[in-house]
Write a protein that holds these residues in place. Structure first.
Motif, PDB file in Angstrom:
ATOM      1  N   MET A 189      42.224  28.058  28.875  1.00  0.00           N
ATOM      2  CA  MET A 189      42.048  29.562  28.542  1.00  0.00           C
ATOM      3  C   MET A 189      40.369  29.964  28.796  1.00  0.00           C
ATOM      4  SD  MET A 189      43.755  32.098  28.034  1.00  0.00           S
ATOM      5  CE  MET A 189      45.212  31.537  27.160  1.00  0.00           C
ATOM      6  N   ALA A 190      40.368  30.901  29.735  1.00  0.00           N
ATOM      7  CA  ALA A 190      39.059  31.494  30.166  1.00  0.00           C
ATOM      8  C   ALA A 190      38.738  32.804  29.210  1.00  0.00           C
ATOM      9  CB  ALA A 190      39.099  31.834  31.589  1.00  0.00           C
ATOM     10  N   GLU A 191      37.871  33.473  29.681  1.00  0.00           N
ATOM     11  CA  GLU A 191      37.536  34.627  28.726  1.00  0.00           C
ATOM     12  C   GLU A 191      38.570  35.641  28.528  1.00  0.00           C
ATOM     13  OE1 GLU A 191      33.294  36.019  29.834  1.00  0.00           O
ATOM     14  OE2 GLU A 191      33.656  34.763  31.412  1.00  0.00           O
ATOM     15  N   THR A 192      38.231  36.630  27.388  1.00  0.00           N
ATOM     16  CA  THR A 192      39.355  37.689  27.084  1.00  0.00           C
ATOM     17  C   THR A 192      38.330  39.003  27.573  1.00  0.00           C
ATOM     18  OG1 THR A 192      40.294  36.296  25.486  1.00  0.00           O
ATOM     19  CG2 THR A 192      40.648  38.882  25.429  1.00  0.00           C
ATOM     20  N   PHE A 193      39.049  39.897  28.411  1.00  0.00           N
ATOM     21  CA  PHE A 193      38.515  41.102  28.774  1.00  0.00           C
ATOM     22  C   PHE A 193      39.013  42.295  28.197  1.00  0.00           C
ATOM     23  CE2 PHE A 193      37.496  37.757  32.046  1.00  0.00           C
ATOM     24  CZ  PHE A 193      36.159  38.036  32.183  1.00  0.00           C
ATOM     25  N   ASP A 194      38.373  43.498  28.189  1.00  0.00           N
ATOM     26  CA  ASP A 194      38.980  44.667  27.810  1.00  0.00           C
ATOM     27  C   ASP A 194      39.633  45.273  29.121  1.00  0.00           C
ATOM     28  OD1 ASP A 194      37.947  45.047  25.325  1.00  0.00           O
ATOM     29  OD2 ASP A 194      35.765  45.234  26.174  1.00  0.00           O
ATOM     30  N   LEU A 195      39.249  44.857  30.333  1.00  0.00           N
ATOM     31  CA  LEU A 195      39.958  45.356  31.735  1.00  0.00           C
ATOM     32  C   LEU A 195      39.723  44.541  32.588  1.00  0.00           C
ATOM     33  CD1 LEU A 195      41.391  47.473  33.367  1.00  0.00           C
ATOM     34  CD2 LEU A 195      38.907  48.480  33.694  1.00  0.00           C
ATOM     35  N   ILE A 196      40.871  43.928  33.407  1.00  0.00           N
ATOM     36  CA  ILE A 196      40.703  43.288  34.352  1.00  0.00           C
ATOM     37  C   ILE A 196      41.244  44.236  35.509  1.00  0.00           C
ATOM     38  CG2 ILE A 196      41.396  41.151  36.024  1.00  0.00           C
ATOM     39  CD1 ILE A 196      41.611  39.460  33.377  1.00  0.00           C
ATOM     40  N   VAL A 197      40.359  44.324  36.852  1.00  0.00           N
ATOM     41  CA  VAL A 197      40.599  44.887  37.705  1.00  0.00           C
ATOM     42  C   VAL A 197      41.105  44.320  38.823  1.00  0.00           C
ATOM     43  CG1 VAL A 197      40.024  46.639  39.611  1.00  0.00           C
ATOM     44  CG2 VAL A 197      39.019  46.853  37.094  1.00  0.00           C
TER      45      VAL A 197
END
Length: 450
Positions: A1-9
């Motif tokens: 599992m990679a990073e967690t973001f607020d937004l992926i575009v």
């Protein structure tokens, strides 16, 4: 599992880049991903490189118009290889520049094919990333052509990468791509032919002005065959043989190159939207007026990948991206304002439009005043030798407001911006005519057109 973001575009074109920057500037943890070099269609494979090539065609055409008026254009020609190098001088640096700018703004830049795993996880070339929100801004791709021999047809991207321009070029479809490229090819010494399935090419533009453009293009060497349905593309002894049906009669043309100009569709097929519960149609991701997915509250879409009322234009994609970002950040439901957005076919001369077509205005019940002027003999066009130019401005008599404007002529792609601004600001024609323009300029003609 990679990073967690607020937004992926998803999509590093103009819509996605503008949204990613805006959200990152407000402290959001943002990532952007694209399988192609950063920059999108407009900067790398569309508007910008196309208009650089058009500059060569403009020089040739301008010299021809001044034949016998002080300019001897004998021996003047386009060196296609050099023109392409000039184009590459702009496009080659775009991806790295875009990516560096995004990284400098705090955006994590990713590369690869993206597909949803579930409502909040995205697989990028085998690595899964999680995000609270997503913006889909993947743009569009050429519409698949179900034609025997379709493998012999190149798309607009490949045309913009040609090392040499063949002598005989056939364009499929009577839209922007075919007309703009054909006008370039004709001035570069090729013999372009456009095959259009319909009776009227460039359907989104004023039919009277389209016919003037067709005549002007014919003088430059652009041939158009209407009501022509392609039935096959075959390899021939030299190049290709294109077979087509015209009103029940079979015909064929031998050419060196066949180019797809028959429209584009949203680039969403590989995103696995169903896995995330994201509704979509052939027109793009299904969104509300404020660009939020109709079935997934954490997903927004903008630009050509979204099913919105906006025209498939780069400036529209940019402001949709900004509106989507603002709504994401603030939890608001702001709706993009599409009033007064012009669109231009950069042929020679250019054909432009803002607002309603004449028939649309009549059908809406407006008390319509159609102000049509042949401007081919006006000073601004006489000066450069251009005889094909006209303007049709549609005015609501009761309100004294412009509801549509259609123009064919040199620099009218700039002139239409004034009308677009007047429509956006709800100015009357009286107010617009009160403007004192720089003279002599194309804008100084606007008062007389009105």
């Amino acid at each position: 599992m990679a990073e967690t973001f607020d937004l992926i575009v998803i999509g590093a074109g103009m819509a996605g880049i503008s949204a990613a920057r805006k959200c990152a500037s407000q402290g959001w943890r943002v990532a952007i991903v694209d399988a192609l070099p950063y920059g999108g269609t407009c900067a790398l494979r569309g508007c910008d490189p196309k208009k650089i090539l058009r500059r060569g065609a403009e020089i040739i055409d301008s010299a021809r118009l001044m034949r016998g008026k002080g300019i001897d254009e004998a021996g003047l020609s386009i060196n296609w290889a050099d023109l392409m190098k000039h184009k590459e001088g702009f496009t080659d640096g775009v991806p790295a520049s875009m990516e560096e700018d995004l990284a400098g703004s705090g955006v994590t830049t990713l590369h690869g094919e993206a597909a949803f795993v579930d409502s909040h996880r995205l697989d990028i070339d085998g690595v899964v990333h999680e995000s609270r929100n997503f913006l889909i801004a993947t743009g569009a791709r050429p519409r698949p052509l179900d034609i025997p021999g379709h493998e012999h047809i190149i798309d607009s991207t490949a045309f913009l990468e040609l090392e040499t321009l063949p002598a005989r070029v056939l364009f499929i479809g009577g839209g922007f791509v075919s007309f703009e490229f054909a006008h370039i090819a004709a001035r570069a010494g090729a013999a372009p032919v456009i095959l259009d399935r319909g009776k009227r090419p460039l359907k989104g533009f004023d039919p009277d002005l389209v016919e003037l453009l067709v005549e002007r293009g014919a003088e430059a060497g652009v041939e158009i065959r209407r009501e022509a349905t392609i039935t096959a593309v075959e390899q021939a002894a030299s190049g290709y043989r294109v077979r087509f049906d015209t009103s029940g009669e079979q015909s064929s043309l031998d050419v060196d190159l066949v180019v797809h100009g028959a429209g584009r569709i949203p680039e969403i097929a590989g995103l696995n939207l169903d896995a995330a519960g994201i509704a979509w149609t052939e027109r793009g991701v299904s969104v509300g007026a404020h660009l939020q997915s109709t079935t997934h509250s954490g997903v927004y879409a903008a630009g050509d990948a979204a099913d919105t009322p906006g025209l498939p234009l780069t400036p529209v994609a940019v402001f949709e991206g900004k509106v989507a970002a603002s709504n994401l950040l603030k939890g608001t439901t702001t709706v993009p304002d599409y009033t007064g957005v012009p669109t231009t076919v950069f042929t020679i001369p250019e054909l432009t439009r803002v607002g309603m077509l004449e028939q649309e205005a009549r059908d809406s019940g407006i008390d319509l005043d159609v102000r049509y002027t042949d401007t081919g003999g006006w000073y601004s066009n006489y000066r450069i030798g251009e005889k094909t130019a006209a303007a049709k401005i549609l005015v609501d008599r009761a309100a004294d407001r412009i509801v549509g404007a259609h123009m064919l002529g040199p620099d009218y792609g700039e002139l239409v911006n004034l009308i677009g601004l007047a429509m956006k600001l709800d100015l009357s024609t009286r107010q617009l005519k009160s403007m004192t323009a720089s003279y002599p300029s194309a804008a100084s003609d606007l008062g007389s057109m009105l």
